[in-house]
Design an enzyme around this catalytic site. Structure first.
Site, PDB file in Angstrom:
ATOM      1  N   GLY A 121     -46.197  12.900  -9.221  1.00 37.44           N
ATOM      2  CA  GLY A 121     -45.101  13.687  -8.996  1.00 37.44           C
ATOM      3  C   GLY A 121     -44.305  13.512 -10.007  1.00 37.44           C
ATOM      4  O   GLY A 121     -44.379  13.173 -11.438  1.00 37.44           O
ATOM      5  N   CYS A 141     -33.327  12.360  -4.464  1.00 37.85           N
ATOM      6  CA  CYS A 141     -32.818  10.857  -4.500  1.00 37.85           C
ATOM      7  C   CYS A 141     -31.353  10.679  -3.712  1.00 37.85           C
ATOM      8  O   CYS A 141     -31.338   9.930  -2.814  1.00 37.85           O
ATOM      9  CB  CYS A 141     -32.893   9.963  -5.797  1.00 37.85           C
TER      10      CYS A 141
HETATM   11  C1  UDX Z   1     -30.611  10.819  -9.884  1.00 40.63           C
HETATM   12  C2  UDX Z   1     -30.219   9.188 -10.667  1.00 40.63           C
HETATM   13  O1  UDX Z   1     -29.239   9.743 -11.694  1.00 40.63           O
HETATM   14  C3  UDX Z   1     -31.507   8.683 -11.122  1.00 40.63           C
HETATM   15  O2  UDX Z   1     -30.992   7.383 -12.083  1.00 40.63           O
HETATM   16  C4  UDX Z   1     -32.386   8.386 -10.001  1.00 40.63           C
HETATM   17  O3  UDX Z   1     -33.517   7.672 -10.390  1.00 40.63           O
HETATM   18  C5  UDX Z   1     -32.717   9.548  -9.372  1.00 40.63           C
HETATM   19  O4  UDX Z   1     -31.843  10.147  -8.792  1.00 40.63           O
HETATM   20  P1  UDX Z   1     -31.576  12.943 -10.681  1.00 40.63           P
HETATM   21  O5  UDX Z   1     -31.501  13.232  -9.056  1.00 40.63           O
HETATM   22  O6  UDX Z   1     -32.967  13.462 -11.306  1.00 40.63           O
HETATM   23  O7  UDX Z   1     -31.281  11.460 -10.908  1.00 40.63           O
HETATM   24  O8  UDX Z   1     -30.208  13.808 -11.497  1.00 40.63           O
HETATM   25  P2  UDX Z   1     -28.836  13.328 -11.912  1.00 40.63           P
HETATM   26  O9  UDX Z   1     -28.461  13.626 -12.928  1.00 40.63           O
HETATM   27  O10 UDX Z   1     -28.492  12.032 -11.547  1.00 40.63           O
HETATM   28  O11 UDX Z   1     -28.110  14.421 -10.755  1.00 40.63           O
HETATM   29  C6  UDX Z   1     -28.053  14.601  -9.550  1.00 40.63           C
HETATM   30  C7  UDX Z   1     -27.262  15.575  -8.910  1.00 40.63           C
HETATM   31  O12 UDX Z   1     -25.905  15.534  -9.256  1.00 40.63           O
HETATM   32  C8  UDX Z   1     -27.532  16.983  -9.778  1.00 40.63           C
HETATM   33  O13 UDX Z   1     -27.525  17.886  -8.545  1.00 40.63           O
HETATM   34  C9  UDX Z   1     -26.349  17.156 -10.585  1.00 40.63           C
HETATM   35  O14 UDX Z   1     -26.042  18.508 -10.884  1.00 40.63           O
HETATM   36  C10 UDX Z   1     -25.256  16.601  -9.863  1.00 40.63           C
HETATM   37  N1  UDX Z   1     -24.248  16.159 -10.982  1.00 40.63           N
HETATM   38  C11 UDX Z   1     -24.587  14.934 -11.733  1.00 40.63           C
HETATM   39  C12 UDX Z   1     -22.877  16.774 -10.703  1.00 40.63           C
HETATM   40  O15 UDX Z   1     -22.603  17.454 -10.109  1.00 40.63           O
HETATM   41  N2  UDX Z   1     -22.144  15.995 -11.675  1.00 40.63           N
HETATM   42  C13 UDX Z   1     -22.371  15.032 -12.659  1.00 40.63           C
HETATM   43  O16 UDX Z   1     -21.338  14.791 -13.345  1.00 40.63           O
HETATM   44  C14 UDX Z   1     -23.472  14.702 -12.631  1.00 40.63           C
HETATM   45  P1  ADP Z   2     -41.321  11.801  -6.621  1.00 36.13           P
HETATM   46  O1  ADP Z   2     -40.247  12.751  -7.229  1.00 36.13           O
HETATM   47  O2  ADP Z   2     -40.928  10.410  -5.875  1.00 36.13           O
HETATM   48  O3  ADP Z   2     -42.423  11.369  -7.777  1.00 36.13           O
HETATM   49  P2  ADP Z   2     -43.173  13.687  -5.580  1.00 36.13           P
HETATM   50  O4  ADP Z   2     -43.260  14.329  -4.286  1.00 36.13           O
HETATM   51  O5  ADP Z   2     -42.993  14.633  -6.876  1.00 36.13           O
HETATM   52  O6  ADP Z   2     -42.406  12.802  -5.469  1.00 36.13           O
HETATM   53  O7  ADP Z   2     -44.640  13.150  -5.858  1.00 36.13           O
HETATM   54  C1  ADP Z   2     -45.174  12.416  -4.997  1.00 36.13           C
HETATM   55  C2  ADP Z   2     -46.705  12.650  -5.131  1.00 36.13           C
HETATM   56  O8  ADP Z   2     -47.456  11.545  -4.338  1.00 36.13           O
HETATM   57  C3  ADP Z   2     -47.252  13.831  -4.630  1.00 36.13           C
HETATM   58  O9  ADP Z   2     -48.074  14.791  -5.655  1.00 36.13           O
HETATM   59  C4  ADP Z   2     -48.060  13.540  -3.375  1.00 36.13           C
HETATM   60  O10 ADP Z   2     -49.137  14.551  -3.238  1.00 36.13           O
HETATM   61  C5  ADP Z   2     -48.650  12.161  -3.829  1.00 36.13           C
HETATM   62  N1  ADP Z   2     -49.271  11.468  -2.657  1.00 36.13           N
HETATM   63  C6  ADP Z   2     -48.724  11.274  -1.469  1.00 36.13           C
HETATM   64  N2  ADP Z   2     -49.485  10.391  -0.848  1.00 36.13           N
HETATM   65  C7  ADP Z   2     -50.482  10.044  -1.426  1.00 36.13           C
HETATM   66  C8  ADP Z   2     -51.523   9.085  -1.555  1.00 36.13           C
HETATM   67  N3  ADP Z   2     -52.008   8.599  -0.054  1.00 36.13           N
HETATM   68  N4  ADP Z   2     -52.507   9.105  -2.414  1.00 36.13           N
HETATM   69  C9  ADP Z   2     -52.197   9.859  -3.414  1.00 36.13           C
HETATM   70  N5  ADP Z   2     -51.349  10.584  -3.662  1.00 36.13           N
HETATM   71  C10 ADP Z   2     -50.316  10.762  -2.747  1.00 36.13           C
END
Ligand code: UDX
Ligand code: ADP
Length: 464
Positions: free
Chosen positions: A12, A280
């Site tokens: 993913g 996240c």
């Molecule tokens: C986040 C963490 O940054 C990363 O360390 C963790 O591993 C996964 O979660 P991500 O969700 O990919 O990463 O993006 P991020 O840049 O953190 O933005 C998250 C959200 O906050 C987005 O919707 C973004 O638009 C928003 N954001 C971020 C704001 O609205 N303002 C900002 O100043 C920064």
């Molecule tokens: P992340 O953002 O945490 O990477 P995603 O949903 O993008 O999460 O990716 C998780 C991936 O894990 C998906 O592509 C899903 O098909 C795969 N997955 C889930 N369970 C299993 C499993 N038991 N074996 C192999 N792949 C799996």
């Protein structure tokens, strides 16, 4: 132990880019990424790099260097696991929708299934690494699964041993490659010094030693949840102040600059917006809330829960402002949505504020044209279907900003894609109906650019 082959379960947004960078930086390692989703694997193997399942700047170049050399994507679970010295678990951990902890706790079904596959197929000694963000003490559950199965194996005189490490990923989507190549830190939690050192040695191929932090398992798991909670809290803090600015006549950009110059606060992550999205932040905070309650800390739970409450409120109030400015009704009105991904430079729409805001407008009967440079029609359809709301309007995807704005009564900018900056608003105003509104939630539009175009502008966090 000399690590030669590694396997990652889950191809993913985390597993794919992380393993690509490991393969790129460690040409002597063989890296196999496996996934139960065959379509996803086929997309990772597509000759056309535009068809990779995730869009991430710089990823295509790395894939073109490594794929087929020492990076392989496949569905061959048994072979890849059995040959691996080290296995990363990087599968999805969504919030539970049913049962105990529904709406807060993480659903660990996929992690558990992966651990069982590892227990079944692994050979000899295997280092198992949690890469997905997981609730504190999940490593213990993984250990239990591996141990129980191991006892069964021993009865059948099959000898296998495991050590479990936590190595949470801190990459942010849109900047994943840079975050992986130049991480602020790499965090490794674990008790077995040899296994920790095997993983440290992999990262040492490109990460300076002082950036590699080793802790116990639980600290590592909790640090990931806490880091995301702090980051999300910052977004809710600046968004709360954006509403305050609108009410008082202050300007959020000026306020953010003024407070960000204090070194203790810092100037990063202070951009106001329509609320945080992504896979996240919300999930991890809700997890923290659930665990706080579980451990008898309701005040801690309430404190963090408020970050999510404010985030939802921010999305709601934006939709209500659009409604109010358009004379209290959007029924039959055409609204252009610019940007559907949760942030720029990704095709990911998980928890995107655009989903809730658009669906609220659709409930009010709006006719919506969505333009996003990377999000597909299928993805948007899936997101709306998952939400199951009462759609009294209609929506369609278009291929250009121009098509989105034709005959529109309003345009709502929800993602800060580069191409939305510096638009020729004189020209776009001529395509729209009058009176027309521009709602800018990402500080993309400069007030000067709108002057003399006849357009009305509402900017998040700008009081009048
Ligand atoms: C986040 C963490 O940054 C990363 O360390 C963790 O591993 C996964 O979660 P991500 O969700 O990919 O990463 O993006 P991020 O840049 O953190 O933005 C998250 C959200 O906050 C987005 O919707 C973004 O638009 C928003 N954001 C971020 C704001 O609205 N303002 C900002 O100043 C920064
Ligand atoms: P992340 O953002 O945490 O990477 P995603 O949903 O993008 O999460 O990716 C998780 C991936 O894990 C998906 O592509 C899903 O098909 C795969 N997955 C889930 N369970 C299993 C499993 N038991 N074996 C192999 N792949 C799996």
């Amino acid at each position: 132990m000399k690590i030669q082959k590694i396997c990652c379960i889950g191809a993913g947004y985390v597993g794919g880019p992380t393993m690509s960078v490991i393969a790129d930086k460690c040409p002597d390692l063989e890296v196999r990424v496996v996934d139960i989703n065959k379509e996803r694997i086929a997309a990772w193997n597509d000759k056309d790099l535009n068809k990779l399942p995730i869009f991430e700047p710089g990823l295509d170049q790395i894939i073109s260097r490594t794929r087929g050399r020492n990076l392989f994507f496949s569905s061959e679970m048994e072979k890849s696991i059995s040959e691996a010295d080290m296995i990363f678990i990087s599968v999805n951990t969504p919030t539970k929708t049913k049962g105990l902890g529904a709406g807060q706790a993480s659903d660990l079904s996929w992690v558990e299934a992966s651990a069982r596959q590892v227990a079944k197929f692994a050979n000899g000694h295997t280092i198992v690494i949690e890469k997905s963000t997981l609730p504190v003490r999940t490593a213990q559950a993984i250990k239990e699964i591996l141990k129980t199965t191991n006892r069964e194996n021993q009865k059948n005189e099959i000898s296998k041993t495991f050590s479990v490490l936590s190595n949470p990923e801190f990459l942010a989507e849109g900047t994943a490659i840079n975050d992986l190549e130049q991480p602020d830190r790499v965090l490794i939690g674990g008790e077995d010094p040899d296994s920790v050192s095997d993983l440290v040695n992999i990262y040492l191929n490109w990460v300076p030693r002082e950036k590699i932090i080793c802790t116990n398992l639980w600290s590592s798991e909790l640090s990931k949840l806490a880091a995301n909670a702090f980051l999300a809290q910052r977004i809710s803090s600046i968004n709360s102040i954006s509403a305050f600015c609108e009410a008082t006549g202050a300007n959020i950009q000026e306020v953010a600059k003024a407070i960000g110059t204090d070194k203790r606060i810092g100037n990063k992550f202070l951009n106001p917006g329509p609320g945080f999205g992504g896979s996240c932040f919300k999930k991890d905070i809700l997890n923290l809330v659930y665990l706080s309650e579980y451990f008898g800390l309701p005040e801690v739970a309430n404190y963090w829960n408020q970050v999510v409450v404010l985030n939802t409120w921010q999305q709601d109030r934006i939709y209500k402002i659009v409604l109010q400015k358009l004379f209290g009704t959007v029924n039959g009105k055409r609204i252009a949505i610019l940007g559907f991904s949760f942030k720029a430079n990704t095709n990911d729409t998980r928890e995107s504020p655009a989903i809730r805001i658009s669906s609220d407008l659709l409930e009010e009967g709006a006719v919506i044209s969505i333009y996003d440079p990377k999000v597909s029609f299928e993805k948007v359809k899936e997101d709306f279907e998952k939400l199951s709301f009462d759609n009294h309007g209609s929506w369609h995807m278009v291929n250009s900003i121009e098509d989105a704005l034709k005959n529109a009564d309003a345009v709502l900018i929800l993602t800060a894609w580069e191409e939305f900056f510096g638009l020729d608003w004189n020209y776009f105003a001529s395509l729209m109906r009058t009176p027309a509104w521009v709602f800018d939630t990402r500080s993309v539009v400069n007030r000067e650019e709108i002057k003399n175009t006849g357009l009305n502008l509402w900017k998040l966090g700008e009081g009048s």
